[in-house]
Scaffold this motif. Structure first.
Motif, mmCIF file in Angstrom:
data_model
loop_
_atom_site.group_PDB
_atom_site.id
_atom_site.type_symbol
_atom_site.label_atom_id
_atom_site.label_comp_id
_atom_site.label_asym_id
_atom_site.label_seq_id
_atom_site.Cartn_x
_atom_site.Cartn_y
_atom_site.Cartn_z
ATOM 1 N N THR A 1 30.737 -14.661 -84.524
ATOM 2 C CA THR A 1 32.093 -14.438 -84.034
ATOM 3 C C THR A 1 32.037 -13.496 -82.841
ATOM 4 N N ILE A 2 32.448 -13.987 -81.674
ATOM 5 C CA ILE A 2 32.366 -13.213 -80.436
ATOM 6 C C ILE A 2 33.642 -12.399 -80.251
ATOM 7 N N ARG A 3 33.436 -11.156 -79.902
ATOM 8 C CA ARG A 3 34.552 -10.230 -79.713
ATOM 9 C C ARG A 3 35.012 -10.182 -78.261
ATOM 10 N N ARG A 4 34.069 -10.185 -77.346
ATOM 11 C CA ARG A 4 34.422 -10.130 -75.930
ATOM 12 C C ARG A 4 33.237 -10.598 -75.088
ATOM 13 N N GLY A 5 33.523 -10.851 -73.808
ATOM 14 C CA GLY A 5 32.497 -11.242 -72.864
ATOM 15 C C GLY A 5 32.606 -10.427 -71.593
ATOM 16 N N GLN A 6 31.480 -10.224 -70.946
ATOM 17 C CA GLN A 6 31.457 -9.509 -69.673
ATOM 18 C C GLN A 6 30.267 -9.998 -68.863
ATOM 19 N N GLY A 7 30.536 -10.565 -67.682
ATOM 20 C CA GLY A 7 29.442 -11.085 -66.875
ATOM 21 C C GLY A 7 28.737 -12.215 -67.607
ATOM 22 N N VAL A 8 27.402 -12.126 -67.717
ATOM 23 C CA VAL A 8 26.643 -13.173 -68.417
ATOM 24 C C VAL A 8 26.535 -12.890 -69.909
ATOM 25 N N TRP A 9 27.162 -11.811 -70.386
ATOM 26 C CA TRP A 9 26.955 -11.368 -71.765
ATOM 27 C C TRP A 9 28.152 -11.648 -72.657
ATOM 28 N N LEU A 10 27.849 -12.035 -73.897
ATOM 29 C CA LEU A 10 28.817 -12.153 -74.977
ATOM 30 C C LEU A 10 28.480 -11.090 -76.021
ATOM 31 N N GLU A 11 29.492 -10.514 -76.637
ATOM 32 C CA GLU A 11 29.260 -9.458 -77.624
ATOM 33 C C GLU A 11 29.972 -9.797 -78.925
ATOM 34 N N ASP A 12 29.256 -9.652 -80.054
ATOM 35 C CA ASP A 12 29.875 -9.947 -81.341
ATOM 36 C C ASP A 12 30.473 -8.680 -81.957
ATOM 37 N N TYR A 13 31.011 -8.811 -83.161
ATOM 38 C CA TYR A 13 31.727 -7.706 -83.792
ATOM 39 C C TYR A 13 30.800 -6.626 -84.332
ATOM 40 N N GLU A 14 29.507 -6.869 -84.290
ATOM 41 C CA GLU A 14 28.551 -5.831 -84.675
ATOM 42 C C GLU A 14 27.936 -5.150 -83.461
ATOM 43 N N GLY A 15 28.412 -5.542 -82.284
ATOM 44 C CA GLY A 15 27.894 -4.940 -81.064
ATOM 45 C C GLY A 15 26.647 -5.607 -80.512
#
Length: 449
Positions: free
Chosen positions: A32-46
């Motif tokens: 489950t992805i929380r947010r994206g920035q540039g080429v990166w996706l971040e999940d709820y565990e960081g």
């Protein structure tokens, strides 16, 4: 909330696309992805994941690109949606003007839809109906390439030749003709990519000689057959196809949905062959990956075939969100970035860096070929390189590589046993180096098990 809780909630309510859901029920990764920035996706565990596939080939300039986000927010304060039948709005007009200014010459009208499959449906119906309106009732057939993929609605699926997608629904679909692909991977020993393209063009010529008068259109993914495994071909084939279509009065449809907007090194792939199609479909990157939007661009001759006092000669095809103002605003912002920056020039530098990162993979024994066209790189995995012997399906190597990539913070989504990179255009040289190292590690993990 931890990952397990989100996973349980997801599996209780969601049915994911292009997925055998039993695999997730059996424990396959579901992030489950929380947010994206540039080429990166971040999940709820960081945990972060480098998006090497541009979220299904849609993202051009990176996640949360501020200029596109701002354009959508501004448009949302003015007009979020209006019917495009009998009404219009400035973002749709300006976007159509800009697309036509950038597209290959000869295209003069834009018909909006909301996804790539719909754009292909529009093109197929438009081609057939234009011939019909001119009194040519015989042209009811379509031709596509072997291993082609054009979408998953029934018309688009009918001109798709990938059995995994097509087999189940075959009884529901029209039956087009499939001609040999110019795919350079299929070249005989000693045969160049151009030789292969010429041989495939000759096969097309023979089919059109027999069936040209019954054929409405030939549909092609220019330069790269993406879902077939990023299979690539010489621009020579596109030139030959254009000549043959002209000779037999057949429309040429260019499916630029995945390869358009700079993916292959030019804004549109057709440019590298110096040809103009009769119909061109675009989607995916058109909004920079923010919102669904598609367009089918048509020649003036096709448009004129529909002008009449008779309503049944009109192109009676519609989608509720046709030309949505928010999506058009996102697309205009995306095209503005191309004007403000030398995106294609910068991509040439990135493509060179991708080539350097990919080079070591060619030394691995199970990599049969490393191929590249602009910002698309693919690694063909084989059991035997000399004979191009496919890997045994029981190994599920692609799935192993996918999991190994995720464990190392990179999203690789293989196409069968083809691993590929199609990253956003904001990827840095350091990030490309990281992508190369993780891919190499994932390949070694899969083949050492």
């Amino acid at each position: 909330m931890n990952r397990k809780t989100w996973r349980d909630r997801d599996l209780a309510v969601l049915w994911h696309p292009c997925t055998q859901m039993q695999e997730h029920l059996d424990g396959a990764p579901l992030i489950t992805i929380r947010r994206g920035q540039g080429v990166w996706l971040e999940d709820y565990e960081g945990r972060r994941y480098l998006d090497a596939v541009s979220s299904w080939w849609t993202n051009l300039f990176g996640h949360a690109e501020p200029r596109i986000a701002a354009a959508i927010a501004s448009q949302a304060q003015q007009l979020e949606q209006v019917i495009l039948a009998g009404f219009s709005h400035v973002p749709a007009i300006e976007l159509a003007e800009q697309l036509l200014a950038l597209a290959p010459s000869g295209l003069s009208k834009v018909f909006f839809a909301d996804n790539g499959s719909a754009a292909v449906e529009v093109a197929l119906k438009m081609s057939y109906h234009a011939h019909l309106n001119r009194g040519d009732t015989q042209r009811t057939r379509f031709i596509a390439l072997q291993n082609s993929y054009h979408g998953e609605t029934l018309g688009a699926l009918a001109v798709t030749d990938i059995p995994l997608y097509r087999r189940t629904y075959a009884p529901l679909m029209m039956q087009p003709g499939f001609v040999p692909s110019p795919d350079a991977w299929l070249a005989e020993p000693g045969e160049s990519a151009e030789d292969r393209a010429e041989r495939a063009a000759q096969a097309l010529a023979e089919v059109l000689q027999r069936q040209g008068e019954q054929t409405a259109a030939l549909i092609i993914e220019p330069l790269v057959q993406c879902a077939a495994g990023m299979r690539m071909h010489s621009p020579l084939y596109l030139r030959r196809a254009r000549e043959l279509c002209d000779r037999h009065g057949v429309h040429l449809i260019a499916d630029e949905i995945a390869v358009g907007f700079g993916r292959t090194g030019s804004l549109f792939a057709c440019e590298q062959a110096g040809i103009s199609p009769d119909l061109m479909c675009v989607s995916k990157g058109i909004t920079g990956g923010f919102l669904p939007l598609a367009a089918t661009l048509a020649t003036e001759a096709i448009y004129q075939a529909f002008l009449s006092d008779r309503r049944d000669r009109a192109f009676l095809h519609s989608h509720s969100y046709t030309g949505n103002p928010l999506a058009c605003a996102a697309a205009l912002a995306s095209l503005q970035i191309f004007r403000d920056q030398d995106v294609l020039g910068a991509n040439r530098q990135r493509a060179a860096a991708l080539a350097r990162a990919a080079a070591p993979m060619a030394e691995l024994p199970k990599v049969g070929e490393v191929r590249q066209r602009g910002m698309i790189v693919a690694f063909e995995l084989v059991a035997d390189r000399a004979n191009k012997t496919p890997l045994p399906t029981v190994g599920r190597y692609g799935q192993q590589i996918y999991r190994a990539g995720l464990e190392r913070g990179v999203l690789l989504r293989p196409l069968g046993d083809v691993i590929y990179w199609m990253p956003p255009y904001c990827i840095s040289e350091d990030e490309i180096g990281h992508l190369g190292k993780v891919t190499q590690d994932a390949l070694r993990v899969a083949f050492s098990a």
